[in-house]
Motif scaffolding. Structure first.
Motif, short mmCIF file in Angstrom:
data_model
loop_
_atom_site.label_atom_id
_atom_site.label_comp_id
_atom_site.label_asym_id
_atom_site.label_seq_id
_atom_site.Cartn_x
_atom_site.Cartn_y
_atom_site.Cartn_z
N LYS A 1 0.82 -1.21 0.00
CA LYS A 1 0.00 0.00 0.00
C LYS A 1 0.86 1.26 0.00
N ARG A 2 1.96 1.26 0.73
CA ARG A 2 2.82 2.45 0.76
C ARG A 2 3.39 2.75 -0.62
N ARG A 3 3.72 1.70 -1.35
CA ARG A 3 4.19 1.93 -2.71
C ARG A 3 3.08 2.52 -3.57
N MET A 4 1.85 1.99 -3.42
CA MET A 4 0.71 2.55 -4.16
C MET A 4 0.53 4.02 -3.83
N TYR A 5 0.61 4.36 -2.55
CA TYR A 5 0.45 5.74 -2.13
C TYR A 5 1.48 6.65 -2.80
N ARG A 6 2.73 6.21 -2.82
CA ARG A 6 3.79 7.05 -3.39
C ARG A 6 3.60 7.25 -4.89
N VAL A 7 3.21 6.19 -5.59
CA VAL A 7 2.95 6.32 -7.03
C VAL A 7 1.80 7.29 -7.28
N ILE A 8 0.74 7.15 -6.49
CA ILE A 8 -0.42 8.04 -6.66
C ILE A 8 -0.04 9.48 -6.32
N GLU A 9 0.81 9.66 -5.32
CA GLU A 9 1.25 11.01 -4.99
C GLU A 9 1.98 11.65 -6.17
N GLU A 10 2.83 10.87 -6.85
CA GLU A 10 3.53 11.39 -8.02
C GLU A 10 2.54 11.82 -9.10
N ILE A 11 1.50 11.01 -9.30
CA ILE A 11 0.47 11.35 -10.29
C ILE A 11 -0.26 12.63 -9.88
N ALA A 12 -0.59 12.72 -8.58
CA ALA A 12 -1.31 13.89 -8.09
C ALA A 12 -0.49 15.17 -8.29
N VAL A 13 0.79 15.11 -7.97
CA VAL A 13 1.66 16.28 -8.15
C VAL A 13 1.74 16.66 -9.62
N ARG A 14 1.87 15.66 -10.47
CA ARG A 14 1.97 15.92 -11.91
C ARG A 14 0.69 16.55 -12.46
N GLU A 15 -0.46 16.09 -11.98
CA GLU A 15 -1.74 16.55 -12.50
C GLU A 15 -2.30 17.76 -11.75
N GLY A 16 -1.63 18.18 -10.70
CA GLY A 16 -2.14 19.30 -9.91
C GLY A 16 -3.31 18.93 -9.03
N ALA A 17 -3.43 17.64 -8.70
CA ALA A 17 -4.52 17.18 -7.83
C ALA A 17 -4.22 17.53 -6.37
N LYS A 18 -5.26 17.59 -5.57
CA LYS A 18 -5.15 18.10 -4.21
C LYS A 18 -5.10 17.03 -3.13
N GLY A 19 -5.09 15.75 -3.53
CA GLY A 19 -5.02 14.71 -2.52
C GLY A 19 -5.30 13.35 -3.10
N ILE A 20 -5.25 12.36 -2.21
CA ILE A 20 -5.49 10.96 -2.54
C ILE A 20 -6.82 10.53 -1.91
N VAL A 21 -7.57 9.72 -2.62
CA VAL A 21 -8.82 9.17 -2.10
C VAL A 21 -8.69 7.66 -2.01
N THR A 22 -9.07 7.08 -0.89
CA THR A 22 -9.07 5.63 -0.75
C THR A 22 -10.41 5.18 -0.17
N GLY A 23 -10.69 3.89 -0.31
CA GLY A 23 -11.92 3.31 0.23
C GLY A 23 -11.71 2.67 1.58
N GLU A 24 -10.68 3.08 2.30
CA GLU A 24 -10.36 2.46 3.58
C GLU A 24 -11.38 2.85 4.66
N SER A 25 -11.70 1.86 5.49
CA SER A 25 -12.64 2.03 6.60
C SER A 25 -11.95 1.51 7.86
N LEU A 26 -12.03 2.28 8.93
CA LEU A 26 -11.25 1.97 10.12
C LEU A 26 -11.58 0.57 10.66
N GLY A 27 -10.53 -0.27 10.76
CA GLY A 27 -10.67 -1.59 11.35
C GLY A 27 -11.29 -2.65 10.47
#
Length: 349
Positions: free
Chosen positions: A245-271
């Motif tokens: 997951k951390r690798r996924m996050y970092r790849v998505i962050e690179e995409i977000a920076v490139r596209e000027g996006a303001k954050g990452i969205v995930t379907g995670e639910s606590l626990g």
């Protein structure tokens, strides 16, 4: 801001109705031409439209005659039922909404004495909006997607498996005015089924809400092979999901920076699963510097699935199964960040 949002919404409506004439006024957008049933259906999926109605228009002095004509056109061969008249007005008039509703209701009863008024639970309801000297008569309110107009809050990048959780999380961010860049990580040999095909199918469904939605696919199978080998050598295979997951996050962050996006969205639910404990979510967030939005964080699986059914995406998400074959038998619920950082420093990954 309201004006800008309305302009964006009108632009989206124009994409659906083509050359039809549009105008706006006091919280309403008016389409003044007839449009096809296909266009009407597509209007339902535009975020920012709460509802729409097909109206008959007349001037105030013509209202009583037009109501009777509207009634005769819409209510045919029916008798012995209840009705209600709901009036909403704006502008300066010498009557209240309630007074006009009673007046129109009395007019209908004069012409149809076998009917009766039931304001709480009528068999038929007629609506009248009076705006200065213009009147609009309708008997159906078609509920639409609601929310905020598309893209008014900017772009975000979604971690998109195509499962129920990621689909609902994506929809919720769309609903609040975000344009979505969905990113799917193709697990390759570690996908028990064709996860990419499911993600593409769900993306196609969600295109009704964001017409330019395009799925971005990232190859992830080779990384999983490498990380499983390294974690096995380090005797911490139970950290596989966190490293993944951390690798996924970092790849998505690179995409977000490139596209000027303001954050990452995930379907995670606590626990909900091992990687989604509070301890592990903290470790995941540590991997990136941009905001991570989790609209499902406080919901359990039953509520998430109920939302998916209400949206209409549940059957699409569950029509094809997927399972990650790299998941360890006993994934850690409380990862060790220091060990993770040591593994990530390995030049082979």
């Amino acid at each position: 801001m309201k004006r800008r949002w309305e302009n964006i919404l009108i632009s989206e409506i124009r994409k659906v109705v083509g050359g039809a004439k549009l105008r706006r006024g006091r919280g309403r957008i008016w389409i003044e031409n007839e449009i096809s049933p296909e266009c009407e259906e597509r209007l339902r999926w535009i975020f920012g439209i709460q509802s729409y109605s097909k109206c008959d228009h007349c001037k105030l002095q013509e209202l009583e005659d037009r109501v009777l004509s509207f009634w005769n056109e819409r209510v045919r061969d029916r008798s012995g039922f209840s009705f209600a008249v709901k009036v909403k007005r704006s502008g300066k008039h010498d009557f209240t909404s309630q007074e006009m509703a009673a007046r129109i209701g009395g007019l209908i009863l004069d012409h149809h004495p076998d009917l009766w008024v039931d304001l709480e639970n009528p068999d038929y309801r007629i609506y009248i909006e009076i705006r200065d000297n213009d009147c609009y008569i309708f008997d159906e309110v078609i509920e639409c997607a609601g929310g905020l107009p598309p893209g008014v809050e900017g772009e975000v990048v979604a971690l998109f498996s195509g499962g129920v959780d990621s689909a609902v999380a994506t929809w919720l961010m769309m609903h609040r005015g975000c344009k979505i860049i969905p990113v799917h990580f193709d697990l390759g040999a570690f996908s028990a089924h064709d996860g990419r095909m499911r993600a593409e199918k769900v993306t196609s469904f969600l295109k009704r809400y964001q017409r330019d939605l395009e799925l971005l696919v990232i190859s992830h199978g080779d990384f999983l092979s490498d990380i499983r080998r390294i974690l096995s050598d380090a005797k911490i295979e139970n950290h596989t999901c966190l490293l993944c997951k951390r690798r996924m996050y970092r790849v998505i962050e690179e995409i977000a920076v490139r596209e000027g996006a303001k954050g990452i969205v995930t379907g995670e639910s606590l626990g909900q699963v091992a990687s989604q404990t509070l301890d592990n979510l903290f470790i995941l967030d540590h991997a990136v510097k941009i905001p991570v939005f989790r609209p499902l964080i406080g919901l359990d699986k039953n509520r998430i699935e109920a939302m998916a059914r209400a949206i209409g995406v549940y059957d699409v998400c569950t029509s094809m199964k997927d399972e990650c074959l790299a998941t360890p038998d006993k994934p850690t619920t409380k990862g060790n960040l220091q060990k993770i950082l040591e593994v990530e420093s390995n030049k082979d990954i």
